[in-house]
Design a protein around this motif. Structure first.
Motif, PDB file in Angstrom:
ATOM      1  N   ALA A  99      -5.829   4.718  -4.750  1.00  0.00           N
ATOM      2  CA  ALA A  99      -6.599   5.113  -3.574  1.00  0.00           C
ATOM      3  C   ALA A  99      -7.908   5.793  -3.968  1.00  0.00           C
ATOM      4  CB  ALA A  99      -5.766   6.051  -2.699  1.00  0.00           C
ATOM      5  N   GLN A 101      -1.068   5.133   2.387  1.00  0.00           N
ATOM      6  CA  GLN A 101      -1.702   4.927   3.691  1.00  0.00           C
ATOM      7  C   GLN A 101      -1.138   5.969   4.643  1.00  0.00           C
ATOM      8  OE1 GLN A 101      -1.964   1.531   7.148  1.00  0.00           O
ATOM      9  NE2 GLN A 101      -2.169   0.805   5.035  1.00  0.00           N
ATOM     10  N   LEU A 116       3.726   4.689   5.013  1.00  0.00           N
ATOM     11  CA  LEU A 116       2.939   5.677   5.737  1.00  0.00           C
ATOM     12  C   LEU A 116       3.343   7.096   5.363  1.00  0.00           C
ATOM     13  CD1 LEU A 116       3.147   4.008   9.267  1.00  0.00           C
ATOM     14  CD2 LEU A 116       1.279   3.803   7.606  1.00  0.00           C
ATOM     15  N   ALA A 152      -4.127   0.207  12.273  1.00  0.00           N
ATOM     16  CA  ALA A 152      -3.675   0.050  10.893  1.00  0.00           C
ATOM     17  C   ALA A 152      -3.483  -1.421  10.546  1.00  0.00           C
ATOM     18  CB  ALA A 152      -2.371   0.816  10.681  1.00  0.00           C
ATOM     19  N   VAL A 180     -12.446   1.793   2.454  1.00  0.00           N
ATOM     20  CA  VAL A 180     -11.343   0.977   1.938  1.00  0.00           C
ATOM     21  C   VAL A 180     -11.865  -0.379   1.493  1.00  0.00           C
ATOM     22  CG1 VAL A 180      -9.139  -0.116   2.492  1.00  0.00           C
ATOM     23  CG2 VAL A 180      -9.636   2.175   3.354  1.00  0.00           C
ATOM     24  N   SER A 199      -4.766   2.694  -0.349  1.00  0.00           N
ATOM     25  CA  SER A 199      -6.003   2.575   0.434  1.00  0.00           C
ATOM     26  C   SER A 199      -6.530   3.911   0.942  1.00  0.00           C
ATOM     27  CB  SER A 199      -5.764   1.653   1.636  1.00  0.00           C
ATOM     28  OG  SER A 199      -4.917   2.283   2.598  1.00  0.00           O
ATOM     29  N   ASP A 200      -5.639   4.850   1.236  1.00  0.00           N
ATOM     30  CA  ASP A 200      -5.979   6.144   1.851  1.00  0.00           C
ATOM     31  C   ASP A 200      -6.491   6.000   3.280  1.00  0.00           C
ATOM     32  OD1 ASP A 200      -5.989   8.889   1.932  1.00  0.00           O
ATOM     33  OD2 ASP A 200      -7.486   9.163   0.368  1.00  0.00           O
ATOM     34  N   PHE A 201      -6.282   4.865   3.900  1.00  0.00           N
ATOM     35  CA  PHE A 201      -6.651   4.675   5.300  1.00  0.00           C
ATOM     36  C   PHE A 201      -5.721   5.486   6.200  1.00  0.00           C
ATOM     37  CE2 PHE A 201      -6.483   2.285   9.323  1.00  0.00           C
ATOM     38  CZ  PHE A 201      -7.838   2.214   9.611  1.00  0.00           C
ATOM     39  N   MET A 209      -5.027  -3.754   7.575  1.00  0.00           N
ATOM     40  CA  MET A 209      -4.101  -4.356   6.626  1.00  0.00           C
ATOM     41  C   MET A 209      -4.281  -5.875   6.550  1.00  0.00           C
ATOM     42  SD  MET A 209      -0.832  -1.959   7.599  1.00  0.00           S
ATOM     43  CE  MET A 209       0.405  -2.922   6.704  1.00  0.00           C
ATOM     44  N   ALA A 261       2.776  -1.229   4.221  1.00  0.00           N
ATOM     45  CA  ALA A 261       2.213   0.073   3.903  1.00  0.00           C
ATOM     46  C   ALA A 261       3.278   1.141   4.072  1.00  0.00           C
ATOM     47  CB  ALA A 261       1.022   0.395   4.807  1.00  0.00           C
ATOM     48  N   TRP A 283      -5.801   6.828  15.023  1.00  0.00           N
ATOM     49  CA  TRP A 283      -4.821   5.967  14.370  1.00  0.00           C
ATOM     50  C   TRP A 283      -3.895   5.379  15.415  1.00  0.00           C
ATOM     51  CZ3 TRP A 283       0.342   5.174  14.196  1.00  0.00           C
ATOM     52  CH2 TRP A 283       0.817   4.319  13.181  1.00  0.00           C
ATOM     53  N   ASP A 298       0.853  -1.190   0.000  1.00  0.00           N
ATOM     54  CA  ASP A 298       0.000   0.000   0.000  1.00  0.00           C
ATOM     55  C   ASP A 298       0.891   1.243   0.000  1.00  0.00           C
ATOM     56  OD1 ASP A 298      -1.875   1.992   0.445  1.00  0.00           O
ATOM     57  OD2 ASP A 298      -2.810   1.002   2.154  1.00  0.00           O
TER      58      ASP A 298
END
Length: 319
Positions: A239, A11, A54, A40, A273, A263-265, A44, A52, A35, A8
């Motif tokens: 994303a 993220q 970050l 996370a 997501v 994902s843009d989480f 995932m 990911a 968060w 990812d």
């Protein structure tokens, strides 16, 4: 059972101290999501994400004061590096810089890449009316190019009032990514900084859809074909952009080796997501395309993450 295979590249991390600082400064926009590494990792594991990269999202750390921005960038990067060090099997990171403070941005990039081991840097598409591609920021781009850095371009607020009831992330963010891409291409980034690997968030905004229309503005000499070639030098993440119609545009336009999973989480909620990952998984890609988007293209960008993407760990939750 789900295989942890995706990498990812989009993220976000939301350090509690950073979120509190934004709130204290009255920064408008969406509420800052909760968060933690555990939050996370739960997402995932469910989505089959092995690793990911970050990054801090908009507005970054520059709220108008260079000195404060330098302090906050260092705090955020040190914190994120600690998160990565605790779980190097699951996380990497893009370092936060201090544009429009160019000197501070160069100093922080060197520190983050050389000392902290950052996997690249994240740059906002714009700071107010100042967009990526302007000559004043060239010294930073030259330093990043010298290091063959990976750069994630993330949209920032449009320098115009929002329409009531239409938040910036609904449409303005896509325009700002597109504006930044055109400005970088027009400024000759692909020729002057050929070793940069620039990922445009959210499938490049409107770029794949409107590339033919904007092509002449995407080359320093106004050549249509050269403009298209410049735009195809960008990388694009998926994303919030894996609907059948958005993905069709992206696949029709982009170099297939330059599309990565995103994902843009947590700025995109877990349910969002889930929705967009289901759409991606339902897309009729051939095996090579699916492998490339899921992890292969990211492995080429981030060799350090390659081994993670190859792991075949299992959870007990269906994808």
């Amino acid at each position: 059972m789900v295989t942890l295979a995706r990498i990812d590249t989009h993220q976000h991390i939301v350090p509690a101290a950073y979120a509190a600082w934004l709130t204290d400064n009255g920064i408008p926009g969406m509420p800052h999501p909760r968060w933690s590494p555990a939050i996370a990792l739960e997402l995932m594991d469910r989505q089959g994400i092995a690793s990911a990269v970050l990054s801090v999202s908009t507005p970054g750390v520059h709220l108008g004061d260079d000195r404060e921005a330098r302090i906050k960038a260092r705090e955020v990067n040190d914190y994120t590096a600690e998160v990565v060090a605790a779980r190097p099997d699951r996380f990497g990171f893009f370092a936060t810089l201090t544009l429009p403070d160019v000197a501070g941005a160069i100093e922080e990039a060197v520190y983050a890449l050389d000392v902290l081991g950052a996997d690249g840097v994240v740059l906002m598409s714009n700071v107010g009316n100042a967009y990526l591609g302007q000559a004043a920021w060239d010294p930073l781009m030259a330093e990043l190019n010298r290091r063959a850095a990976v750069v994630l371009v993330h949209p920032n607020e449009l320098p115009a009032p929002e329409l009531p009831g239409i938040p910036g992330h609904a449409a303005d963010f896509l325009l700002n990514t597109t504006r930044a891409a055109i400005n970088m291409a027009r400024a000759g980034y692909m020729q002057r900084f050929p070793d940069l690997k620039i990922i445009l968030s959210h499938a490049g905004g409107f770029l794949p859809y409107a590339a033919e229309r904007m092509a002449r503005q995407c080359s320093p000499d106004g050549d249509h074909e050269a403009g298209l070639a410049n735009l195809r030098r960008f990388y694009f993440d998926t994303a919030l952009s894996s609907s059948p119609y958005a993905l069709a545009c992206l696949l029709a336009f982009a170099d297939p080796d330059k599309i990565t999973f995103g994902s843009d989480f947590p700025h995109a909620s877990a349910s969002r997501v889930d929705h967009f990952t289901r759409l991606l998984d339902a897309c009729p890609l051939d095996g090579a395309q699916r492998e490339a988007i899921s992890r292969g293209n990211a492995q080429a960008l981030f060799p350090r993450l390659s081994a993670r993407g190859e792991r075949a760990l299992q959870t007990g939750t269906p994808a």
